[in-house]
Design a protein around this motif. Structure first.
Motif, PDB file in Angstrom:
ATOM      1  N   TYR A 122      55.550 -35.747 -21.347  1.00 23.34           N
ATOM      2  CA  TYR A 122      54.441 -34.824 -21.501  1.00 23.34           C
ATOM      3  C   TYR A 122      54.745 -33.744 -22.880  1.00 23.34           C
ATOM      4  O   TYR A 122      56.195 -33.601 -22.948  1.00 23.34           O
ATOM      5  CB  TYR A 122      54.171 -33.800 -20.229  1.00 23.34           C
ATOM      6  N   GLU A 123      53.921 -33.489 -23.409  1.00 20.65           N
ATOM      7  CA  GLU A 123      54.057 -32.448 -24.337  1.00 20.65           C
ATOM      8  C   GLU A 123      54.367 -31.008 -23.676  1.00 20.65           C
ATOM      9  O   GLU A 123      53.819 -30.860 -22.615  1.00 20.65           O
ATOM     10  CB  GLU A 123      52.679 -32.414 -25.268  1.00 20.65           C
ATOM     11  N   GLN A 124      54.871 -30.191 -24.687  1.00 21.25           N
ATOM     12  CA  GLN A 124      55.108 -28.807 -24.018  1.00 21.25           C
ATOM     13  C   GLN A 124      53.963 -28.042 -23.777  1.00 21.25           C
ATOM     14  O   GLN A 124      52.977 -28.062 -24.234  1.00 21.25           O
ATOM     15  CB  GLN A 124      55.833 -28.023 -25.295  1.00 21.25           C
ATOM     16  N   GLY A 125      53.950 -27.388 -22.624  1.00 22.34           N
ATOM     17  CA  GLY A 125      52.581 -26.719 -22.158  1.00 22.34           C
ATOM     18  C   GLY A 125      51.816 -27.565 -21.369  1.00 22.34           C
ATOM     19  O   GLY A 125      50.932 -26.940 -20.847  1.00 22.34           O
ATOM     20  N   VAL A 126      52.018 -28.688 -21.139  1.00 25.48           N
ATOM     21  CA  VAL A 126      50.961 -29.548 -20.546  1.00 25.48           C
ATOM     22  C   VAL A 126      51.712 -29.781 -18.993  1.00 25.48           C
ATOM     23  O   VAL A 126      52.855 -30.133 -19.033  1.00 25.48           O
ATOM     24  CB  VAL A 126      50.864 -30.848 -20.952  1.00 25.48           C
ATOM     25  N   GLU A 127      50.943 -29.287 -18.049  1.00 29.75           N
ATOM     26  CA  GLU A 127      51.743 -29.459 -16.671  1.00 29.75           C
ATOM     27  C   GLU A 127      51.738 -30.778 -16.032  1.00 29.75           C
ATOM     28  O   GLU A 127      50.525 -31.271 -15.805  1.00 29.75           O
ATOM     29  CB  GLU A 127      50.609 -28.690 -15.725  1.00 29.75           C
ATOM     30  N   THR A 180      51.934 -48.893 -25.427  1.00 25.75           N
ATOM     31  CA  THR A 180      52.080 -47.409 -25.310  1.00 25.75           C
ATOM     32  C   THR A 180      50.761 -46.759 -25.411  1.00 25.75           C
ATOM     33  O   THR A 180      49.733 -47.126 -26.025  1.00 25.75           O
ATOM     34  CB  THR A 180      52.676 -46.517 -26.493  1.00 25.75           C
ATOM     35  N   MET A 181      50.310 -45.892 -24.219  1.00 23.49           N
ATOM     36  CA  MET A 181      48.826 -45.393 -24.301  1.00 23.49           C
ATOM     37  C   MET A 181      49.049 -43.848 -24.627  1.00 23.49           C
ATOM     38  O   MET A 181      50.259 -43.206 -23.980  1.00 23.49           O
ATOM     39  CB  MET A 181      48.308 -45.694 -23.211  1.00 23.49           C
ATOM     40  N   PHE A 182      48.043 -43.172 -25.060  1.00 24.89           N
ATOM     41  CA  PHE A 182      48.261 -41.802 -25.248  1.00 24.89           C
ATOM     42  C   PHE A 182      47.180 -40.969 -24.605  1.00 24.89           C
ATOM     43  O   PHE A 182      45.926 -41.609 -24.588  1.00 24.89           O
ATOM     44  CB  PHE A 182      48.514 -41.396 -26.971  1.00 24.89           C
ATOM     45  N   TRP A 183      47.163 -39.952 -24.273  1.00 24.00           N
ATOM     46  CA  TRP A 183      46.250 -39.014 -23.732  1.00 24.00           C
ATOM     47  C   TRP A 183      46.038 -37.821 -24.676  1.00 24.00           C
ATOM     48  O   TRP A 183      47.208 -37.092 -24.763  1.00 24.00           O
ATOM     49  CB  TRP A 183      46.462 -38.802 -22.316  1.00 24.00           C
ATOM     50  N   TYR A 184      44.801 -37.565 -25.030  1.00 24.43           N
ATOM     51  CA  TYR A 184      44.557 -36.256 -25.998  1.00 24.43           C
ATOM     52  C   TYR A 184      43.390 -35.695 -24.933  1.00 24.43           C
ATOM     53  O   TYR A 184      42.588 -36.053 -24.281  1.00 24.43           O
ATOM     54  CB  TYR A 184      44.058 -36.724 -27.131  1.00 24.43           C
ATOM     55  N   ALA A 221      41.170 -29.583 -10.086  1.00 30.81           N
ATOM     56  CA  ALA A 221      40.691 -29.046 -11.276  1.00 30.81           C
ATOM     57  C   ALA A 221      39.742 -27.771 -11.257  1.00 30.81           C
ATOM     58  O   ALA A 221      39.419 -27.187 -10.255  1.00 30.81           O
ATOM     59  CB  ALA A 221      39.404 -30.134 -11.739  1.00 30.81           C
ATOM     60  N   HIS A 222      39.993 -27.046 -12.507  1.00 27.09           N
ATOM     61  CA  HIS A 222      39.377 -25.647 -12.732  1.00 27.09           C
ATOM     62  C   HIS A 222      38.638 -25.805 -13.895  1.00 27.09           C
ATOM     63  O   HIS A 222      38.698 -26.403 -14.673  1.00 27.09           O
ATOM     64  CB  HIS A 222      40.429 -24.740 -12.624  1.00 27.09           C
ATOM     65  N   PRO A 223      37.547 -24.643 -13.813  1.00 26.70           N
ATOM     66  CA  PRO A 223      36.730 -24.786 -15.113  1.00 26.70           C
ATOM     67  C   PRO A 223      37.150 -24.826 -16.438  1.00 26.70           C
ATOM     68  O   PRO A 223      36.896 -25.450 -17.369  1.00 26.70           O
ATOM     69  CB  PRO A 223      35.885 -23.535 -15.121  1.00 26.70           C
ATOM     70  N   GLU A 224      38.451 -24.386 -16.642  1.00 21.24           N
ATOM     71  CA  GLU A 224      39.218 -24.095 -17.848  1.00 21.24           C
ATOM     72  C   GLU A 224      39.729 -25.541 -18.085  1.00 21.24           C
ATOM     73  O   GLU A 224      40.192 -25.893 -19.224  1.00 21.24           O
ATOM     74  CB  GLU A 224      40.273 -23.251 -17.745  1.00 21.24           C
ATOM     75  N   ASP A 225      39.724 -26.751 -17.447  1.00 24.81           N
ATOM     76  CA  ASP A 225      39.936 -28.049 -17.522  1.00 24.81           C
ATOM     77  C   ASP A 225      39.002 -28.680 -18.111  1.00 24.81           C
ATOM     78  O   ASP A 225      38.931 -29.906 -18.687  1.00 24.81           O
ATOM     79  CB  ASP A 225      40.473 -28.579 -16.285  1.00 24.81           C
ATOM     80  N   SER A 226      37.729 -28.260 -18.315  1.00 22.23           N
ATOM     81  CA  SER A 226      36.596 -28.806 -18.866  1.00 22.23           C
ATOM     82  C   SER A 226      36.915 -29.022 -20.184  1.00 22.23           C
ATOM     83  O   SER A 226      37.267 -28.185 -20.910  1.00 22.23           O
ATOM     84  CB  SER A 226      35.351 -27.976 -18.926  1.00 22.23           C
ATOM     85  N   SER A 227      36.708 -30.366 -21.145  1.00 23.21           N
ATOM     86  CA  SER A 227      37.411 -30.659 -22.170  1.00 23.21           C
ATOM     87  C   SER A 227      36.624 -32.138 -22.434  1.00 23.21           C
ATOM     88  O   SER A 227      36.164 -32.895 -21.299  1.00 23.21           O
ATOM     89  CB  SER A 227      38.617 -30.431 -22.097  1.00 23.21           C
ATOM     90  N   PHE A 228      37.078 -32.546 -23.440  1.00 22.62           N
ATOM     91  CA  PHE A 228      36.771 -33.990 -23.965  1.00 22.62           C
ATOM     92  C   PHE A 228      38.065 -34.649 -23.964  1.00 22.62           C
ATOM     93  O   PHE A 228      39.123 -34.121 -24.516  1.00 22.62           O
ATOM     94  CB  PHE A 228      36.041 -34.120 -25.137  1.00 22.62           C
ATOM     95  N   TYR A 229      38.496 -35.572 -22.994  1.00 21.82           N
ATOM     96  CA  TYR A 229      39.606 -36.153 -22.876  1.00 21.82           C
ATOM     97  C   TYR A 229      39.620 -37.928 -23.334  1.00 21.82           C
ATOM     98  O   TYR A 229      38.682 -38.516 -23.181  1.00 21.82           O
ATOM     99  CB  TYR A 229      40.074 -36.425 -21.437  1.00 21.82           C
ATOM    100  N   ILE A 230      40.516 -37.932 -24.313  1.00 16.48           N
ATOM    101  CA  ILE A 230      40.429 -39.171 -25.070  1.00 16.48           C
ATOM    102  C   ILE A 230      41.727 -40.064 -24.883  1.00 16.48           C
ATOM    103  O   ILE A 230      42.862 -39.510 -24.883  1.00 16.48           O
ATOM    104  CB  ILE A 230      40.148 -39.099 -26.682  1.00 16.48           C
ATOM    105  N   CYS A 231      41.639 -41.201 -24.872  1.00 16.39           N
ATOM    106  CA  CYS A 231      43.010 -41.948 -24.470  1.00 16.39           C
ATOM    107  C   CYS A 231      43.130 -42.913 -25.802  1.00 16.39           C
ATOM    108  O   CYS A 231      41.872 -43.175 -26.625  1.00 16.39           O
ATOM    109  CB  CYS A 231      43.096 -42.817 -23.364  1.00 16.39           C
ATOM    110  N   MET A 257      44.670 -32.783 -29.420  1.00 21.75           N
ATOM    111  CA  MET A 257      45.769 -32.252 -28.906  1.00 21.75           C
ATOM    112  C   MET A 257      46.580 -33.392 -28.074  1.00 21.75           C
ATOM    113  O   MET A 257      45.924 -33.464 -27.005  1.00 21.75           O
ATOM    114  CB  MET A 257      45.761 -30.795 -27.930  1.00 21.75           C
ATOM    115  N   LEU A 258      47.661 -34.035 -28.372  1.00 17.01           N
ATOM    116  CA  LEU A 258      48.350 -35.049 -27.549  1.00 17.01           C
ATOM    117  C   LEU A 258      48.886 -34.168 -26.348  1.00 17.01           C
ATOM    118  O   LEU A 258      49.563 -33.179 -26.253  1.00 17.01           O
ATOM    119  CB  LEU A 258      49.552 -35.606 -28.448  1.00 17.01           C
ATOM    120  N   MET A 259      48.481 -34.717 -25.305  1.00 11.43           N
ATOM    121  CA  MET A 259      48.797 -34.426 -23.911  1.00 11.43           C
ATOM    122  C   MET A 259      49.872 -34.880 -23.443  1.00 11.43           C
ATOM    123  O   MET A 259      51.214 -34.487 -23.101  1.00 11.43           O
ATOM    124  CB  MET A 259      47.873 -34.448 -22.915  1.00 11.43           C
ATOM    125  N   ALA A 260      50.071 -36.355 -23.473  1.00 10.41           N
ATOM    126  CA  ALA A 260      51.287 -37.006 -23.076  1.00 10.41           C
ATOM    127  C   ALA A 260      51.132 -38.398 -23.662  1.00 10.41           C
ATOM    128  O   ALA A 260      50.182 -38.914 -23.991  1.00 10.41           O
ATOM    129  CB  ALA A 260      51.325 -37.149 -21.469  1.00 10.41           C
TER     130      ALA A 260
END
Lengths: 115, 113
Positions: A58-63, A32-36, A84-94, A45-48
């Protein structure tokens, strides 16, 4: 052992384009791999959750259509941020969970900036 | 709803002090509790606890789980400036064989020289 890599480590893209982030377990097979996602000064925040060969959960609220996850093999998962939109700017960790194990091992993260 | 709460949110101490960080949880299908240290990039694994009352120790760091109280503590003795980081607690849950990790908000520790 238990090394997870992510590529790229840093990416800047223009609004409306898509970005693909790769997560690889280098010396073990990952059931299993997780995306945060992590915002500044906030926790992860766990995305999926993705399992090899099946659709991601996918977690609730993640498109789902915006954050496409593909877990093609026991050592590779990809996250594609579409349109992508500016609000997607973030640190993504797997992270990856070893087959038969309980621990999860994190990749170094990808900093995405959308201009 | 599953949740993991850490306290304090932030802590400033001087080198040599001992600190205790707390993590409490309310989850269904508990499997394990994990502690991570996060500096500038992704978290690094510290401990995994599954059994109540058994202390895990690594150098100046130690942790113990209390399943009755649904909590865990992380102790750091003789703190050093290099211990400055965010300490994250995560609880692993499992539903129908699917694992998920729920993270607390983290405790930001700053150790002054």
């Amino acid at each position: 052992g238990a090394v997870v890599s992510q590529h790229p480590s840093w990416v800047i893209c223009k609004s409306g384009t898509s970005v693909k982030i790769e997560c690889r377990s280098l010396d073990f097979q990952a059931t299993t791999m997780f995306w945060y996602r992590q915002f500044p000064k906030q926790s992860l925040m766990l995305m999926a959750t993705s399992n090899e060969g099946s659709k991601a959960t996918y977690e609730q609220g993640v498109e789902k259509d915006k954050f496409l996850i593909n877990h093609a093999s026991l050592t590779l998962s990809t996250l594609t941020v579409t349109s992508a939109h500016p609000e997607d700017s973030s640190f993504y960790i797997c992270s990856a969970r070893r087959v038969g194990g309980y621990e999860q091992y994190f990749g170094p993260g990808t900093r995405l900036t959308v201009t | 709803e599953d949740k993991v709460v850490q306290s304090p949110l932030s802590l400033v101490v001087h080198e040599g002090d001992t600190v205790t960080l707390n993590c409490s949880y309310e989850v269904t299908n508990f499997r394990s509790l994990l502690w991570y240290k996060q500096e500038k990039k992704a978290p690094t694994f510290l401990f995994m606890l599954t059994s109540s009352g058994i202390e895990k120790k690594s150098g100046r760091l130690s942790s113990i789980l209390d399943k009755k109280e649904l909590s865990s503590i992380l102790n750091i003795t003789a703190t050093q400036t290099g211990d400055s980081a965010i300490y994250l607690c995560a609880v692993a849950t499992s539903t129908s064989g699917t694992y998920k990790y729920i993270f607390g908000t983290g405790t930001r520790l700053k150790v002054l020289a």
